[in-house]
Write a protein that holds these residues in place. Structure first.
Motif, mmCIF file in Angstrom:
data_model
loop_
_atom_site.group_PDB
_atom_site.id
_atom_site.type_symbol
_atom_site.label_atom_id
_atom_site.label_comp_id
_atom_site.label_asym_id
_atom_site.label_seq_id
_atom_site.Cartn_x
_atom_site.Cartn_y
_atom_site.Cartn_z
ATOM 1 N N TYR A 150 -5.674 -1.191 2.348
ATOM 2 C CA TYR A 150 -6.079 -0.397 1.187
ATOM 3 C C TYR A 150 -5.651 1.056 1.349
ATOM 4 O O TYR A 150 -5.424 1.538 2.460
ATOM 5 C CB TYR A 150 -7.591 -0.466 0.973
ATOM 6 N N VAL A 151 -5.529 1.713 0.190
ATOM 7 C CA VAL A 151 -5.329 3.156 0.126
ATOM 8 C C VAL A 151 -6.570 3.737 -0.539
ATOM 9 O O VAL A 151 -6.899 3.383 -1.672
ATOM 10 C CB VAL A 151 -4.062 3.516 -0.671
ATOM 11 N N LYS A 152 -7.277 4.591 0.169
ATOM 12 C CA LYS A 152 -8.509 5.194 -0.353
ATOM 13 C C LYS A 152 -8.165 6.479 -1.078
ATOM 14 O O LYS A 152 -7.766 7.468 -0.468
ATOM 15 C CB LYS A 152 -9.486 5.468 0.795
ATOM 16 N N VAL A 153 -8.303 6.432 -2.394
ATOM 17 C CA VAL A 153 -7.916 7.547 -3.256
ATOM 18 C C VAL A 153 -9.162 8.307 -3.697
ATOM 19 O O VAL A 153 -10.173 7.699 -4.084
ATOM 20 C CB VAL A 153 -7.136 7.029 -4.485
ATOM 21 N N GLU A 212 0.817 -1.207 0.000
ATOM 22 C CA GLU A 212 0.000 0.000 0.000
ATOM 23 C C GLU A 212 0.854 1.261 0.000
ATOM 24 O O GLU A 212 0.440 2.308 -0.524
ATOM 25 C CB GLU A 212 -0.941 0.005 1.209
ATOM 26 N N LEU A 213 2.062 1.176 0.563
ATOM 27 C CA LEU A 213 2.968 2.322 0.535
ATOM 28 C C LEU A 213 3.326 2.698 -0.896
ATOM 29 O O LEU A 213 3.478 3.883 -1.226
ATOM 30 C CB LEU A 213 4.237 2.013 1.341
ATOM 31 N N PHE A 216 -5.160 5.650 4.512
ATOM 32 C CA PHE A 216 -4.141 4.616 4.360
ATOM 33 C C PHE A 216 -4.374 3.618 5.492
ATOM 34 O O PHE A 216 -4.183 3.943 6.657
ATOM 35 C CB PHE A 216 -2.743 5.237 4.462
ATOM 36 N N SER A 217 -4.789 2.406 5.140
ATOM 37 C CA SER A 217 -5.140 1.419 6.166
ATOM 38 C C SER A 217 -4.364 0.126 5.987
ATOM 39 O O SER A 217 -4.337 -0.443 4.888
ATOM 40 C CB SER A 217 -6.641 1.125 6.131
ATOM 41 N N VAL A 218 -3.744 -0.330 7.055
ATOM 42 C CA VAL A 218 -3.161 -1.674 7.114
ATOM 43 C C VAL A 218 -4.178 -2.544 7.836
ATOM 44 O O VAL A 218 -4.466 -2.340 9.017
ATOM 45 C CB VAL A 218 -1.818 -1.676 7.862
ATOM 46 N N GLY A 219 -4.765 -3.504 7.116
ATOM 47 C CA GLY A 219 -5.855 -4.295 7.656
ATOM 48 C C GLY A 219 -7.192 -3.710 7.247
ATOM 49 O O GLY A 219 -7.274 -2.582 6.746
ATOM 50 N N TYR A 220 -8.237 -4.507 7.446
ATOM 51 C CA TYR A 220 -9.583 -4.084 7.109
ATOM 52 C C TYR A 220 -10.369 -3.779 8.388
ATOM 53 O O TYR A 220 -10.045 -4.281 9.459
ATOM 54 C CB TYR A 220 -10.299 -5.166 6.297
ATOM 55 N N PRO A 221 -11.420 -2.911 8.290
ATOM 56 C CA PRO A 221 -12.188 -2.518 9.475
ATOM 57 C C PRO A 221 -12.731 -3.743 10.231
ATOM 58 O O PRO A 221 -12.892 -4.812 9.635
ATOM 59 C CB PRO A 221 -13.321 -1.677 8.885
ATOM 60 N N ASP A 233 -14.103 2.196 -6.819
ATOM 61 C CA ASP A 233 -14.176 0.923 -6.120
ATOM 62 C C ASP A 233 -13.445 0.933 -4.790
ATOM 63 O O ASP A 233 -13.589 0.000 -4.004
ATOM 64 C CB ASP A 233 -13.647 -0.214 -7.005
ATOM 65 N N VAL A 234 -12.638 1.961 -4.512
ATOM 66 C CA VAL A 234 -11.985 2.021 -3.212
ATOM 67 C C VAL A 234 -12.182 3.367 -2.526
ATOM 68 O O VAL A 234 -11.838 3.533 -1.381
ATOM 69 C CB VAL A 234 -10.456 1.748 -3.341
#
Length: 432
Positions: free
Chosen positions: A65-68, A20-21, A37-42, A73-74
């Motif tokens: 995930y990285v939310k752009v 993700e980085l 910027f998330s490591v892991g899911y909620p 879709d993200v």
């Protein structure tokens, strides 16, 4: 089990962060707003806001995930046409953002391999026995099967790495090879040739590469470079022949003979009994590999080769996955967790090697043209470049649903394999 789980979480968190980085850095560099910027899911465990981006450590460690901004879709479905939104950038910039994740995994694996080779050296086979094969340049020069190379152009050779280096220097220009043939040193001249390695292949002889501490081999004084010649009176030349003979005598004392610096030696030895599957075999604690130190340039070259060869192996496996039931070899989270735990117990070097290989796997699999993976996004962008317009929302949703079904199907398959081959087998073994 606790070690396996913790090692698995650590390994996956590192690789997800690296992946993700890559997306994050290239998106920032391109002037795209990164919302999260998330490591892991909620659900989120820890989060903080820094600038325009929320940084999260979430509870489910199977990804991140990285939310752009503007990426449907993200990120947000709303697109306003702002210059800092993902769709506002050129196709090539968007491709770079998507490809940066797998690229970062490749780069991470390359860096880890390079550090390991430079810090720990490389493993190589100590045996330099050869087989020239039929109708080859080496055979025509007079070399025979089981000749042991001891020198190339006045340079001593003690392992395959040194021999390979000498062959690379020669590069088909011709060289003199000194070999040990049944105790006699002979010299042969190999003429210039374009034939790879002059037609030579390597044989795994009974030479000792390393002695494991606390084993029967260490107790009787075996050393690196010793060439075992017989076990219990049975002559051996290859590693497989020697191993087969030793395995036949668990907890039984036999006579072992070997040659050290042209001097014959012998001693009684009692192979330790070890359980392998349903059988009990004898082992004395020796390996055919030795470790040699390499320079930084060589470490970098070997690292690039390791990333390339690992990628090729994965692609070859994927290409033949439905041939000969190879899909049964697919492993899921349980198997990965076990491997993470096993390599962590072996030490930092083994765990980092595992991380590098897993990073290459993650990169290659993410580049597959399956919607919802990075490769699927790259496929959509390629189609947009060809058609000069993006796919419609309905078309994208259709393909993404297909991709989601494929991913879920793969997850079910690998989990089933894990349960059948690992969990079920352990339950059976427990009750037996």
């Amino acid at each position: 089990m606790i070690t396996d789980i913790l090692s698995f979480v650590v390994a996956l968190s590192i690789l997800v962060f690296v992946h993700e980085l890559g997306h994050f850095l290239v998106a920032k560099r391109a002037g795209i707003k990164v919302e999260r910027f998330s490591v892991g899911y909620p659900p989120k465990l820890i989060s903080f806001q820094w600038g325009e981006t929320e940084y999260c450590l979430s509870a489910i460690p199977f990804g991140g995930y990285v939310k752009v901004a503007g990426m449907a879709d993200v990120g947000s479905d709303e697109v306003t046409g702002e210059p800092w939104e993902f769709p506002s950038k050129s196709i090539w910039v968007r491709m770079a953002v998507i490809a940066a994740g797998p690229a970062m995994n490749f780069l991470f694996a390359f860096a880890v391999f390079a550090v390991l080779f430079f810090a720990y050296g490389m493993e190589t086979v100590i045996s330099t026995s050869i087989d020239p094969g039929k109708d080859t340049v080496a055979a025509s020069a007079g070399l025979r099967k089981w000749d042991r190379v001891v020198g190339v152009d006045d340079n001593p050779v003690t392992n395959i790495h040194e021999f390979e280096a000498a062959l690379n220097v020669a590069a088909g220009q011709g060289m003199r090879v000194d070999v040990d043939r049944d105790g006699q040193i002979l010299s042969f001249v190999l003429p210039p040739s374009s034939q790879e390695r002059y037609g030579l292949t390597y044989l795994l002889s009974s030479a000792v590469g390393a002695v494991v501490e606390g084993t029967p081999a260490e107790e009787v004084g075996l050393q690196e470079g010793d060439r075992i010649t017989s076990v219990a009176g049975v002559p051996v030349r290859s590693w497989d022949d020697m191993r087969e003979e030793i395995s036949s005598y668990p907890d039984q004392t036999v006579l072992l003979t070997w040659i050290r610096n042209d001097r014959p030696m012998e001693t009684p030895i009692t192979p330790a009994a070890r359980s392998v599957g349903d059988s009990t075999v004898g082992q004395i604690g020796i390996r055919p590999y030795t470790t040699v130190q390499v320079g930084l340039g060589e470490a970098i070259r070997m690292s690039a080769g390791s990333v390339y060869s690992s990628s090729r192996l994965i692609l070859d496996f994927i290409g033949g996955i439905f041939r000969e039931d190879r899909y049964k070899e697919l492993g899921g989270p349980i198997r990965i967790a076990m491997l993470a735990g096993e390599t962590a117990k072996l030490g930092l070097r083994s765990f980092l090697s595992f991380l590098a290989l897993l990073s290459v796997n993650l990169a290659v699999l993410n580049l597959l043209p399956i919607p919802v993976l990075d490769g699927g996004h790259l496929t959509f962008l390629t189609l947009e470049a060809v058609m000069r317009r993006p796919l419609s929302v309905r078309q994208r949703e259709f393909f993404q649903q297909i991709g989601l079904v494929l991913i879920l199907g793969i997850m079910v398959l690998v989990t089933f394999n894990d349960i059948q081959q690992i969990v079920y087998q352990r339950v059976v073994d427990f009750f037996q």
